[in-house]
Design an enzyme around this catalytic site. Structure first.
Site, PDB file in Angstrom:
ATOM      1  N   VAL A   1       0.872  -1.191   0.000  1.00  0.00           N
ATOM      2  CA  VAL A   1       0.000   0.000   0.000  1.00  0.00           C
ATOM      3  C   VAL A   1       0.903   1.234   0.000  1.00  0.00           C
ATOM      4  O   VAL A   1       1.828   1.316   0.819  1.00  0.00           O
ATOM      5  CB  VAL A   1      -0.914   0.045   1.252  1.00  0.00           C
TER       6      VAL A   1
ATOM      7  N   ASP B   1      -7.390  -2.483  -7.768  1.00  0.00           N
ATOM      8  CA  ASP B   1      -6.137  -2.317  -7.032  1.00  0.00           C
ATOM      9  C   ASP B   1      -6.383  -1.519  -5.745  1.00  0.00           C
ATOM     10  O   ASP B   1      -5.916  -1.893  -4.668  1.00  0.00           O
ATOM     11  CB  ASP B   1      -5.111  -1.603  -7.929  1.00  0.00           C
TER      12      ASP B   1
ATOM     13  N   LYS C   1      -6.226  -2.843  -1.714  1.00  0.00           N
ATOM     14  CA  LYS C   1      -5.458  -2.090  -0.708  1.00  0.00           C
ATOM     15  C   LYS C   1      -6.360  -1.734   0.485  1.00  0.00           C
ATOM     16  O   LYS C   1      -5.912  -1.711   1.634  1.00  0.00           O
ATOM     17  CB  LYS C   1      -4.846  -0.837  -1.342  1.00  0.00           C
TER      18      LYS C   1
ATOM     19  N   GLY D   1       5.918   2.655 -15.482  1.00  0.00           N
ATOM     20  CA  GLY D   1       5.966   1.546 -14.515  1.00  0.00           C
ATOM     21  C   GLY D   1       5.014   1.702 -13.349  1.00  0.00           C
ATOM     22  O   GLY D   1       5.209   1.089 -12.304  1.00  0.00           O
TER      23      GLY D   1
ATOM     24  N   GLU E   1      -0.481  -1.734 -13.207  1.00  0.00           N
ATOM     25  CA  GLU E   1      -0.394  -3.181 -13.036  1.00  0.00           C
ATOM     26  C   GLU E   1      -0.154  -3.840 -14.389  1.00  0.00           C
ATOM     27  O   GLU E   1      -0.411  -3.232 -15.435  1.00  0.00           O
ATOM     28  CB  GLU E   1      -1.717  -3.709 -12.465  1.00  0.00           C
TER      29      GLU E   1
HETATM   30  N1  HSE Z   1      -0.555  -0.147 -10.035  1.00  0.00           N
HETATM   31  C1  HSE Z   1      -0.353   0.300  -8.702  1.00  0.00           C
HETATM   32  C2  HSE Z   1      -0.678   1.768  -8.622  1.00  0.00           C
HETATM   33  C3  HSE Z   1       1.049   0.031  -8.294  1.00  0.00           C
HETATM   34  O1  HSE Z   1      -0.772   2.415  -9.688  1.00  0.00           O
HETATM   35  O2  HSE Z   1      -0.850   2.292  -7.532  1.00  0.00           O
HETATM   36  C4  HSE Z   1       1.327   0.237  -6.837  1.00  0.00           C
HETATM   37  O3  HSE Z   1       0.596  -0.635  -6.026  1.00  0.00           O
END
Ligand code: HSE
Length: 344
Positions: free
Chosen positions: A157, A225, A229, A211, A214
């Site tokens: 998180v 996502d 969390k 980067g 996901e």
């Molecule tokens: N894909 C996730 C985000 C990566 O953009 O927050 C970090 O958990």
């Protein structure tokens, strides 16, 4: 005399590669400052292959192969066999297993299996994946305790921004009644770029290139996502397990440039707000876009930054802000966990 810590890494995508780079770049400094030599003895990735060496892999060779070939199959010890985590972890007597695998929001795998195998074998475990800890934090912690080892999941998180360490250590003695914030970097980046006039599609492509997203970015933009969390926070802060399906969830795919312009004209900003709170009926988790007032503490959190505001009994509101995604940023959370474990 430095203490050697044997490390195994599962998952060598953006975050895994970030961890290999970080361990290479800071090897000498970590040894000087903390007295630990982190020796990467195993890397296993479903698509890129498995490489191992009891005396440590050469990180430059690993990174070169990843950059030039996109996999590890050309390395001397490489295997394309799909080993089970037990097969790999037991044979190498690893001290710490690092899990940087992608998250399956329905099963929690492969993270769940990797963490169970690591902890059962007597290795400590560090994870950036949201799968295992999102699905069964209590079960994994019980397993860790039963085997006298540690489980740490800081970067699951807010990436390396130390929300979980903050609540565990610095806020010890405080009861949390609500945790609410921006917990997905990709969607916050997209909303920020859309506010500057970029299209949704180009902003998403850029978030992938940087980067943040996901492996399957649907998990980001549809709010899964953030929801997983929320599940992690529910377990970590309230000791209550809720499933991803129980989190009231709306993503950002329905947010239009017009919504963003309208909010701006009213002195507001659209943010994907995620939270978990204690109410009379129990613990509630939620994720959804909200047009918040520009003076709201979360309104100034831009790009891939994240923030969580904790409502506590002893301190009132405490907000932590920092990077929420990215290779190096997430690897930093894993490194902090590894150092904490190594220091005992
Ligand atoms: N894909 C996730 C985000 C990566 O953009 O927050 C970090 O958990």
């Amino acid at each position: 005399m430095s203490a050697v810590k044997k490390i195994g890494l599962f998952g060598c995508g953006t975050v895994g590669r970030g961890l290999v780079e970080l361990l290479r770049d800071k090897r000498d400094w970590l040894e000087d400052k903390y007295g630990f030599l982190f020796e990467l003895c195993l890397i296993s990735d479903y698509l890129k292959g498995t490489v191992k060496s009891p005396h440590g892999l050469n990180p430059d060779e690993v990174l070169k192969n990843l950059a030039e070939k996109g996999d590890l199959f050309s390395m001397g010890s490489a295997s394309s066999k799909r080993f089970t985590p037990d097969e790999l972890i037991g044979s190498l007597q690893l001290d710490i297993v690092c899990d940087a695998t992608p998250t399956n929001y329905e099963t929690g795998q492969p993270s769940l299996g990797i963490l169970r195998a690591a902890l059962s074998s007597g290795a400590c475990a560090v994870t950036s994946s949201k799968g295992g800890v999102g699905f069964d934090l209590a079960g994994l912690e019980k397993l860790a305790q039963g085997n006298g080892v540690k489980l740490r999941y800081e970067s699951s998180v807010l990436s390396g921004t130390p929300l979980l360490n903050l609540t565990r250590d610095a806020l010890a003695g405080c009861e949390i009644s609500r945790a609410e914030g921006i917990v997905n970097g990709t969607t916050n980046y997209i909303l920020t770029m859309m506010e500057s006039g970029a299209s949704y599609a180009s902003a998403l492509t850029e978030a992938q290139r940087l980067g943040y997203a996901e492996a399957n970015p649907a998990g980001d933009v549809e709010g899964f996502d953030a929801a997983v969390k929320v599940c992690i926070m529910a377990q970590a802060f309230f000791g209550v397990k809720i499933s991803v399906g129980e989190v009231k969830r709306v993503g950002i795919t329905g947010v239009t440039p017009e919504d963003i312009k309208k909010a701006a004209s009213e002195g507001r900003r659209v943010k994907l707000i995620a939270g978990v709170k204690r109410e009379e009926g129990g613990i509630t988790g939620y994720v959804g876009p909200q047009a918040i007032d520009i003076t709201h503490p979360l309104a100034g959190v831009m790009g891939a930054a994240n923030a969580v505001c904790l409502t506590t009994d002893n301190l009132g509101d405490v907000t932590i802000v920092g990077p929420g995604a990215g290779a190096r940023e997430t690897a930093q959370g894993m490194l902090a966990d590894m150092l904490e474990i190594a220091r005992g």
